[in-house]
Design a protein around this motif. Structure first.
Motif, PDB file in Angstrom:
ATOM      1  N   CYS A  57       0.852  -1.199   0.000  1.00  0.00           N
ATOM      2  CA  CYS A  57       0.000   0.000   0.000  1.00  0.00           C
ATOM      3  C   CYS A  57       0.889   1.251   0.000  1.00  0.00           C
ATOM      4  O   CYS A  57       2.015   1.216   0.495  1.00  0.00           O
ATOM      5  CB  CYS A  57      -0.866   0.065   1.251  1.00  0.00           C
ATOM      6  SG  CYS A  57      -1.889  -1.377   1.492  1.00  0.00           S
ATOM      7  N   GLY A  58       0.327   2.326  -0.497  1.00  0.00           N
ATOM      8  CA  GLY A  58       0.986   3.634  -0.398  1.00  0.00           C
ATOM      9  C   GLY A  58       2.366   3.653  -1.022  1.00  0.00           C
ATOM     10  O   GLY A  58       2.593   3.146  -2.127  1.00  0.00           O
ATOM     11  N   THR A  59       3.288   4.233  -0.293  1.00  0.00           N
ATOM     12  CA  THR A  59       4.652   4.357  -0.786  1.00  0.00           C
ATOM     13  C   THR A  59       5.284   2.996  -1.067  1.00  0.00           C
ATOM     14  O   THR A  59       6.033   2.836  -2.032  1.00  0.00           O
ATOM     15  CB  THR A  59       5.478   5.163   0.242  1.00  0.00           C
ATOM     16  OG1 THR A  59       5.033   6.516   0.163  1.00  0.00           O
ATOM     17  CG2 THR A  59       6.961   5.112  -0.024  1.00  0.00           C
ATOM     18  N   ALA A  60       4.966   2.015  -0.245  1.00  0.00           N
ATOM     19  CA  ALA A  60       5.524   0.676  -0.457  1.00  0.00           C
ATOM     20  C   ALA A  60       5.040   0.119  -1.800  1.00  0.00           C
ATOM     21  O   ALA A  60       5.785  -0.569  -2.516  1.00  0.00           O
ATOM     22  CB  ALA A  60       5.132  -0.242   0.697  1.00  0.00           C
ATOM     23  N   MET A 103       5.392  -5.912   0.597  1.00  0.00           N
ATOM     24  CA  MET A 103       6.353  -4.865   0.916  1.00  0.00           C
ATOM     25  C   MET A 103       5.703  -3.998   1.978  1.00  0.00           C
ATOM     26  O   MET A 103       4.609  -3.469   1.779  1.00  0.00           O
ATOM     27  CB  MET A 103       6.563  -4.062  -0.364  1.00  0.00           C
ATOM     28  CG  MET A 103       7.720  -3.169  -0.324  1.00  0.00           C
ATOM     29  SD  MET A 103       9.042  -3.900  -1.228  1.00  0.00           S
ATOM     30  CE  MET A 103       8.467  -3.595  -2.861  1.00  0.00           C
ATOM     31  N   SER A 106       6.436  -0.974   8.070  1.00  0.00           N
ATOM     32  CA  SER A 106       6.089  -1.293   9.463  1.00  0.00           C
ATOM     33  C   SER A 106       5.933  -2.792   9.682  1.00  0.00           C
ATOM     34  O   SER A 106       6.164  -3.286  10.786  1.00  0.00           O
ATOM     35  CB  SER A 106       4.770  -0.614   9.829  1.00  0.00           C
ATOM     36  OG  SER A 106       3.725  -1.106   9.002  1.00  0.00           O
ATOM     37  N   GLY A 107       5.478  -3.488   8.657  1.00  0.00           N
ATOM     38  CA  GLY A 107       5.154  -4.898   8.827  1.00  0.00           C
ATOM     39  C   GLY A 107       3.853  -5.109   9.572  1.00  0.00           C
ATOM     40  O   GLY A 107       3.522  -6.235   9.964  1.00  0.00           O
ATOM     41  N   THR A 109       0.813  -3.269   8.509  1.00  0.00           N
ATOM     42  CA  THR A 109      -0.311  -2.750   7.717  1.00  0.00           C
ATOM     43  C   THR A 109      -1.352  -3.847   7.496  1.00  0.00           C
ATOM     44  O   THR A 109      -1.056  -4.881   6.889  1.00  0.00           O
ATOM     45  CB  THR A 109       0.216  -2.213   6.369  1.00  0.00           C
ATOM     46  OG1 THR A 109       1.159  -1.182   6.656  1.00  0.00           O
ATOM     47  CG2 THR A 109      -0.896  -1.665   5.493  1.00  0.00           C
ATOM     48  N   GLN A 164      13.490  -0.163   0.146  1.00  0.00           N
ATOM     49  CA  GLN A 164      12.622  -1.222  -0.400  1.00  0.00           C
ATOM     50  C   GLN A 164      12.981  -1.525  -1.852  1.00  0.00           C
ATOM     51  O   GLN A 164      13.010  -2.690  -2.265  1.00  0.00           O
ATOM     52  CB  GLN A 164      11.149  -0.782  -0.336  1.00  0.00           C
ATOM     53  CG  GLN A 164      10.520  -1.001   1.032  1.00  0.00           C
ATOM     54  CD  GLN A 164       9.298  -0.120   1.273  1.00  0.00           C
ATOM     55  OE1 GLN A 164       8.989   0.782   0.494  1.00  0.00           O
ATOM     56  NE2 GLN A 164       8.601  -0.387   2.361  1.00  0.00           N
ATOM     57  N   LEU A 241       2.419  11.755  -4.183  1.00  0.00           N
ATOM     58  CA  LEU A 241       1.908  11.321  -2.871  1.00  0.00           C
ATOM     59  C   LEU A 241       2.571  12.108  -1.739  1.00  0.00           C
ATOM     60  O   LEU A 241       1.907  12.548  -0.798  1.00  0.00           O
ATOM     61  CB  LEU A 241       2.135   9.806  -2.680  1.00  0.00           C
ATOM     62  CG  LEU A 241       1.683   9.239  -1.324  1.00  0.00           C
ATOM     63  CD1 LEU A 241       0.172   9.396  -1.118  1.00  0.00           C
ATOM     64  CD2 LEU A 241       2.064   7.766  -1.176  1.00  0.00           C
ATOM     65  N   LYS A 242       3.891  12.298  -1.838  1.00  0.00           N
ATOM     66  CA  LYS A 242       4.603  13.043  -0.788  1.00  0.00           C
ATOM     67  C   LYS A 242       3.993  14.431  -0.622  1.00  0.00           C
ATOM     68  O   LYS A 242       3.773  14.888   0.490  1.00  0.00           O
ATOM     69  CB  LYS A 242       6.102  13.187  -1.111  1.00  0.00           C
ATOM     70  CG  LYS A 242       6.937  11.924  -0.995  1.00  0.00           C
ATOM     71  CD  LYS A 242       7.199  11.456   0.433  1.00  0.00           C
ATOM     72  CE  LYS A 242       6.134  10.542   0.959  1.00  0.00           C
ATOM     73  NZ  LYS A 242       6.197   9.150   0.679  1.00  0.00           N
ATOM     74  N   GLU A 245       0.430  14.313   0.966  1.00  0.00           N
ATOM     75  CA  GLU A 245       0.441  13.896   2.369  1.00  0.00           C
ATOM     76  C   GLU A 245       0.866  14.998   3.322  1.00  0.00           C
ATOM     77  O   GLU A 245       0.253  15.194   4.351  1.00  0.00           O
ATOM     78  CB  GLU A 245       1.466  12.767   2.552  1.00  0.00           C
ATOM     79  CG  GLU A 245       0.996  11.412   2.258  1.00  0.00           C
ATOM     80  CD  GLU A 245       2.000  10.389   2.767  1.00  0.00           C
ATOM     81  OE1 GLU A 245       3.125  10.337   2.243  1.00  0.00           O
ATOM     82  OE2 GLU A 245       1.657   9.647   3.698  1.00  0.00           O
ATOM     83  N   VAL A 366      -1.012   1.762   9.504  1.00  0.00           N
ATOM     84  CA  VAL A 366      -2.476   1.661   9.360  1.00  0.00           C
ATOM     85  C   VAL A 366      -2.891   0.232   9.678  1.00  0.00           C
ATOM     86  O   VAL A 366      -2.824  -0.668   8.843  1.00  0.00           O
ATOM     87  CB  VAL A 366      -2.905   2.078   7.939  1.00  0.00           C
ATOM     88  CG1 VAL A 366      -4.422   2.090   7.814  1.00  0.00           C
ATOM     89  CG2 VAL A 366      -2.356   3.461   7.592  1.00  0.00           C
TER      90      VAL A 366
END
Ligand code: M6R
Length: 369
Positions: A57-60, A103, A106-107, A109, A164, A241-242, A245, A366
């Motif tokens: 999700c998101g940046t990942a 990816m 935080s691991g 999500t 990543q 996105l940056k 946000e 999240v």
């Protein structure tokens, strides 16, 4: 703890040379061959893989999109990249020859975790690329490949993103090496290029004064567009996105080739557009194709801010600003061209007096679906 920086985000942007270097550290033997024993997967199982699906999700997610180009090129394995929450609730074609790579910085999500659990139920082999040792997603996966970016505090992800991509590249090169074929021989040469990236990122970071100045001038801007092609396309999405946000500015990223299919209608005099150029030696004349896109939008009054390699004279006649990064190979360029966009968003949000590290309505991790 911010070490004299205005925000954690600023500090983390500057930590990227180390984040990438640490992620590459200890992953090759004395001959430069990739060693990913830590994943503990039966090599025969990896040799049998016929499809890769990256979920995030998101940046990942954007880091996965960036890595797809190289992974397919090096491994010749079909690679899809999908938002974890979309993957989970459709009917994806997955079996025991599918490698699902999740990816997540935080691991934790939840959307990504649910996708991994679903992939496992369908019989896929699951690998987690994660920045947090022992987090839920790596524990739920068959194997983990950790990024070593260090703790990321700012809600807006920066150093985890580049780490990543580096980790995905390691995985791609490892698969290429394992499976033989053309790119197996090139894997060591590519590893040497990758090893030079931290130093190039450092060079980019040292040349950001003008980008900061542009950002400060633009603090009243209402909308910014980002264009990119090939590996530059996900970078355009991540740059947008940056800005959304942390600076609360309407921002949208497009594939440059898509411009004429709609988005060019948005161009009016004064509209700022960042263009993430492909490397000059990109295949299929991609560089020239994007130069002509810049020409088209400039003719309609766009203010063009072009991120490109040093020595790119072709863009100059059509660029209001040229932001240079060192020359590298095609696949390495995204690791450099994202840096000015991170710096730009961070500086602009700081200039607006916003809380850069804790943007409104967002949480660092999240943990709900
Ligand atoms: O911890 P994760 O990498 O799984 O987080 C995924 C996204 O929530 C995260 O990248 C988010 O988009 C960031 N706020 C982006 O800056």
């Amino acid at each position: 703890e911010k070490g004299g920086h205005a925000s954690f985000m600023e500090k983390e942007i500057l930590e990227q040379p180390k984040a990438i270097a640490d992620t590459l550290l200890g992953r090759t033997d004395e001959d430069g061959k990739l060693v990913l024993d830590e994943m503990n997967i039966d090599p025969d199982r990896l040799r049998a893989i016929d499809k890769i699906i990256i979920v995030a999700c998101g940046t990942a997610f954007y880091s996965g999109l960036s890595a797809k180009y190289a992974i397919e090129h090096w491994t010749r394995i079909q690679t899809e990249v999908e938002l974890a929450h979309e993957f989970r609730y459709r009917d994806p074609v997955v079996d025991d020859r599918t490698l699902v790579v999740s990816m997540s910085q935080s691991g934790e999500t939840m959307d990504t975790l649910m996708a991994v659990k679903h992939a496992k139920e369908l019989g896929a082999l699951t690998v987690s690329i994660c920045n947090t040792y022992g987090a839920t997603i790596p524990r739920e996966s068959d194997a983990a490949l950790y990024t070593h970016a260090g703790p990321e505090i700012a809600v807006a992800s920066t150093k985890a993103f580049t780490a990543q991509i580096a980790a995905c590249y390691l995985l791609g090169l490892y698969l290429a090496q394992l499976r033989g074929g053309t790119y197996a021989e090139d894997a060591q040469a590519v590893m040497r290029e990758l090893a030079e990236i931290p130093q190039h990122v450092d060079t980019v970071l040292g040349s950001m004064d003008r980008v900061r100045e542009i950002a400060r001038f633009m603090s009243d801007t209402r909308s910014v567009l980002f264009l990119g092609r090939h590996v530059g396309y996900p970078i355009a999405l991540e740059g947008a996105l940056k800005l959304k946000e942390i600076a609360y500015i309407h921002a949208e990223g497009f594939a440059a080739g898509e411009l004429k299919h709609g988005p060019i209608a948005l161009i009016e005099p004064g509209q700022p557009v960042f263009i993430v150029m492909p490397a000059q030696d990109s295949p299929y004349d991609l560089h020239a194709k994007v130069v002509s896109n810049i020409q088209e939008i400039r003719a309609r009054g766009a203010r063009t801010l072009v991120i490109t390699e040093r020595g790119d004279e072709a863009v100059r006649p059509f660029a209001d600003e040229v932001i240079e990064v060192p020359r590298t190979s095609v696949m390495m360029m995204p690791l450099l061209s994202i840096i000015p966009l991170q710096v730009f968003a961070c500086e602009l949000a700081t200039a607006k007096g916003l809380d850069v590290d804790q943007p409104r309505n967002l949480a660092k991790s999240v943990t709900v679906e």
